[in-house]
Design a protein around this motif. Sequence first.
Motif, PDB file in Angstrom:
ATOM      1  N   ALA A  34       0.834  -1.210   0.000  1.00 35.64           N
ATOM      2  CA  ALA A  34       0.000   0.000   0.000  1.00 35.64           C
ATOM      3  C   ALA A  34       0.866   1.257   0.000  1.00 35.64           C
ATOM      4  CB  ALA A  34      -0.918  -0.003   1.224  1.00 35.64           C
ATOM      5  N   GLY A  35       1.983   1.224   0.760  1.00 29.72           N
ATOM      6  CA  GLY A  35       2.881   2.372   0.812  1.00 29.72           C
ATOM      7  C   GLY A  35       3.506   2.675  -0.534  1.00 29.72           C
ATOM      8  N   TYR A  36       3.944   1.642  -1.230  1.00 24.30           N
ATOM      9  CA  TYR A  36       4.555   1.849  -2.547  1.00 24.30           C
ATOM     10  C   TYR A  36       3.512   2.260  -3.586  1.00 24.30           C
ATOM     11  CZ  TYR A  36       9.240   0.433  -1.266  1.00 24.30           C
ATOM     12  OH  TYR A  36      10.500   0.408  -0.713  1.00 24.30           O
ATOM     13  N   LEU A  37       2.315   1.734  -3.476  1.00 20.29           N
ATOM     14  CA  LEU A  37       1.238   2.148  -4.373  1.00 20.29           C
ATOM     15  C   LEU A  37       0.897   3.619  -4.143  1.00 20.29           C
ATOM     16  CD1 LEU A  37      -0.894   1.345  -6.491  1.00 20.29           C
ATOM     17  CD2 LEU A  37      -2.414   0.705  -4.608  1.00 20.29           C
ATOM     18  N   PHE A  38       0.835   4.015  -2.881  1.00 17.30           N
ATOM     19  CA  PHE A  38       0.567   5.399  -2.527  1.00 17.30           C
ATOM     20  C   PHE A  38       1.660   6.321  -3.079  1.00 17.30           C
ATOM     21  CE2 PHE A  38       1.240   8.857   0.606  1.00 17.30           C
ATOM     22  CZ  PHE A  38       0.021   9.498   0.501  1.00 17.30           C
ATOM     23  N   TYR A  39       2.927   5.910  -2.921  1.00 15.13           N
ATOM     24  CA  TYR A  39       4.045   6.724  -3.409  1.00 15.13           C
ATOM     25  C   TYR A  39       4.038   6.811  -4.936  1.00 15.13           C
ATOM     26  CZ  TYR A  39       8.680   8.851  -3.137  1.00 15.13           C
ATOM     27  OH  TYR A  39       9.739   9.731  -3.205  1.00 15.13           O
ATOM     28  N   ALA A  40       3.610   5.720  -5.583  1.00 21.30           N
ATOM     29  CA  ALA A  40       3.573   5.691  -7.049  1.00 21.30           C
ATOM     30  C   ALA A  40       2.568   6.694  -7.613  1.00 21.30           C
ATOM     31  CB  ALA A  40       3.243   4.282  -7.531  1.00 21.30           C
ATOM     32  N   PHE A  41       1.519   7.015  -6.848  1.00 17.11           N
ATOM     33  CA  PHE A  41       0.555   8.021  -7.293  1.00 17.11           C
ATOM     34  C   PHE A  41       1.233   9.384  -7.472  1.00 17.11           C
ATOM     35  CE2 PHE A  41      -2.888   5.169  -5.905  1.00 17.11           C
ATOM     36  CZ  PHE A  41      -3.775   5.365  -6.963  1.00 17.11           C
ATOM     37  N   TYR A  42       2.266   9.618  -6.684  1.00 17.24           N
ATOM     38  CA  TYR A  42       2.984  10.890  -6.739  1.00 17.24           C
ATOM     39  C   TYR A  42       4.159  10.826  -7.707  1.00 17.24           C
ATOM     40  CZ  TYR A  42       0.407  12.654  -2.705  1.00 17.24           C
ATOM     41  OH  TYR A  42      -0.585  13.100  -1.871  1.00 17.24           O
ATOM     42  N   GLN A  43       5.063   9.883  -7.472  1.00 17.94           N
ATOM     43  CA  GLN A  43       6.286   9.783  -8.274  1.00 17.94           C
ATOM     44  C   GLN A  43       6.675   8.310  -8.428  1.00 17.94           C
ATOM     45  OE1 GLN A  43       8.770  12.315  -5.789  1.00 17.94           O
ATOM     46  NE2 GLN A  43       8.709  13.962  -7.297  1.00 17.94           N
ATOM     47  N   TRP A  44       6.028   7.618  -9.356  1.00 19.90           N
ATOM     48  CA  TRP A  44       6.268   6.184  -9.508  1.00 19.90           C
ATOM     49  C   TRP A  44       7.731   5.889  -9.837  1.00 19.90           C
ATOM     50  CZ3 TRP A  44       8.344   4.735 -14.124  1.00 19.90           C
ATOM     51  CH2 TRP A  44       8.192   5.611 -15.201  1.00 19.90           C
ATOM     52  N   GLN A  45       8.389   6.838 -10.528  1.00 20.36           N
ATOM     53  CA  GLN A  45       9.767   6.584 -10.963  1.00 20.36           C
ATOM     54  C   GLN A  45      10.745   6.515  -9.793  1.00 20.36           C
ATOM     55  OE1 GLN A  45       7.994   9.300 -11.359  1.00 20.36           O
ATOM     56  NE2 GLN A  45       9.206  11.176 -11.574  1.00 20.36           N
ATOM     57  N   TYR A  46      10.349   7.064  -8.618  1.00 22.36           N
ATOM     58  CA  TYR A  46      11.260   7.052  -7.469  1.00 22.36           C
ATOM     59  C   TYR A  46      10.966   5.925  -6.487  1.00 22.36           C
ATOM     60  CZ  TYR A  46      13.138  11.573  -8.931  1.00 22.36           C
ATOM     61  OH  TYR A  46      13.760  12.575  -9.627  1.00 22.36           O
ATOM     62  N   CYS A  47      10.011   5.057  -6.830  1.00 23.12           N
ATOM     63  CA  CYS A  47       9.742   3.902  -5.966  1.00 23.12           C
ATOM     64  C   CYS A  47      10.984   3.012  -5.848  1.00 23.12           C
ATOM     65  CB  CYS A  47       8.574   3.082  -6.523  1.00 23.12           C
ATOM     66  SG  CYS A  47       6.947   3.814  -6.215  1.00 23.12           S
ATOM     67  N   ILE A  48      11.712   2.887  -6.952  1.00 24.55           N
ATOM     68  CA  ILE A  48      12.922   2.053  -6.932  1.00 24.55           C
ATOM     69  C   ILE A  48      14.007   2.672  -6.060  1.00 24.55           C
ATOM     70  CG2 ILE A  48      13.984   3.087  -8.997  1.00 24.55           C
ATOM     71  CD1 ILE A  48      14.844   0.185  -9.738  1.00 24.55           C
ATOM     72  N   LEU A  49      14.038   4.021  -5.991  1.00 26.74           N
ATOM     73  CA  LEU A  49      14.994   4.700  -5.100  1.00 26.74           C
ATOM     74  C   LEU A  49      14.664   4.389  -3.646  1.00 26.74           C
ATOM     75  CD1 LEU A  49      17.280   6.779  -4.571  1.00 26.74           C
ATOM     76  CD2 LEU A  49      15.497   8.555  -4.569  1.00 26.74           C
ATOM     77  N   LEU A  50      13.386   4.499  -3.289  1.00 27.14           N
ATOM     78  CA  LEU A  50      12.949   4.190  -1.928  1.00 27.14           C
ATOM     79  C   LEU A  50      13.259   2.744  -1.571  1.00 27.14           C
ATOM     80  CD1 LEU A  50      11.385   4.782   0.697  1.00 27.14           C
ATOM     81  CD2 LEU A  50       9.264   4.328  -0.558  1.00 27.14           C
ATOM     82  N   PHE A  51      12.940   1.826  -2.497  1.00 22.25           N
ATOM     83  CA  PHE A  51      13.187   0.406  -2.238  1.00 22.25           C
ATOM     84  C   PHE A  51      14.679   0.121  -2.114  1.00 22.25           C
ATOM     85  CE2 PHE A  51      13.934  -3.967  -3.763  1.00 22.25           C
ATOM     86  CZ  PHE A  51      13.171  -4.653  -2.831  1.00 22.25           C
ATOM     87  N   GLY A  52      15.475   0.699  -3.005  1.00 20.96           N
ATOM     88  CA  GLY A  52      16.916   0.471  -2.976  1.00 20.96           C
ATOM     89  C   GLY A  52      17.560   0.986  -1.701  1.00 20.96           C
TER      90      GLY A  52
END
Length: 467
Positions: A34-52
């Motif tokens: 849910a957190g990554y889906l929520f973040y993707a609504f704003y800036q999906w391209q930076y989800c990988i930065l958060l995960f990394g």
Amino acid sequence: MDFTSVEYLFFLLIVVGVFYQIKPGYRQWFLVLAGYLFYAFYQWQYCILLFGMSLYTYYAAIWLSNNQSNKLAFSLCILVLFTPLFFFKFNNFFIDEVKNLSGKASIISYAFPIGLSFFSFQMVSYLVDIRRKYLKPEQNIVKILLHHAFFPILLAGPIERAKKLITQFEFRNDFDYTNFRDALFQILWGIFKKIVIANNLAFYVNTIYSNLSRSNGMEVLLAMWFFVFQIIVDFSAYNDIAMGSAKLFGITITKNIHDRAYASTSRTQLWQRWHVSLTSWLRDYIFFPLSKFSKKRGWLYCNMLIIYLISGLWHGASWGFILWGLGNGIWLIGEQITKKSRFIFFERIGLVKYPRLFNFGAWLIFLNASAFFDVFFLSKNWDEINGKFSQLFAVQPFGFMAGKRVILLSILSILFLELANRYKNEREIYELLPKSIAKRWFVYFVLFLALFYFRPVEDVSFLYFKF
């Protein structure tokens, strides 16, 4: 999907509904998703930065716990975590400087990842706490991922320590109606503060500053005063919504701002009430380590200046934030140095005998000092700073560009908030809910009516979403 939007409320209620339907063992993974889906609504391209960065923090913590004596490795681990923050904070700042010097930019500009300032500090504090042996590295990777991607705090904090937040990630409790009702009311109260109070203040401030050359001095001064209340109420509203959202899952997060921070009688008191998680982070991880080198007062004052300069840079890499941070540091040092002599002076002239008058005078000084510093907070460069201060002396007629209704509504809403906060005292807003169902629904109806009737013509995003 702003926190005050219908989309967010639907998202929140769907997540809560599914959360209590699935087995407790799957709830951590579900909230990460849910957190990554929520973040993707704003800036999906930076989800990988958060995960990394989360993945790196997890493995770095385990490695550091087995190599406690390796100071160089620890320093490199912290530097790696800070690298994305440094890059995104300062890249655009250097681009602007290149433009000013050469007339053109030769560097690519990047959008700043929302929430990076917050979850970067959480990751760093986790590694430092392990280094200090305050806690052991978490072996369950999903808890680390959730610590950084828990969506109620993902975009604008608070900056939660791992020791406080991760220990709450068991999720064994069943659905509780009273907890659900209280959390939703806290969210509603936060939405009310944001839309009815902060957004109307923002509408006036933005109207005046975007038409600065046509505004007279009193309009500019009123905009400066209004922004002091705007930024505090805006941040407080966000914190209420975040606390309510977290409460729906049985999570207690930090109350990041005192309800009456705007009523402080000094900048020192404001910083004790304002952005509690950031100031405590800077205190524990920068000020205290620096203070170990010397206990001399001059060195401690120097450390304070460093802390507030970092605070300014944390908000953004611009000359406005740099001057705002340094100005706060100098002012607070001045308050510390003159504290005793000021009290003696006010005692001699007899003002201390009238505490209400004394506090009101102190509050007026605080209000105007805050208004002065916030001009730097809102300005990117010297031209903007000079333009706002110069227009304070403009003598053209009061234009009412934002409308008389907005001014009146802003003043009355501030007074209403002050009365509500005084009555509420240190309690949370849901603790004031009447026991009678009819009275509760009357309160809900009044707040909903205010949201629709007093909503400004333009919606304004939360100020701290850009940090």
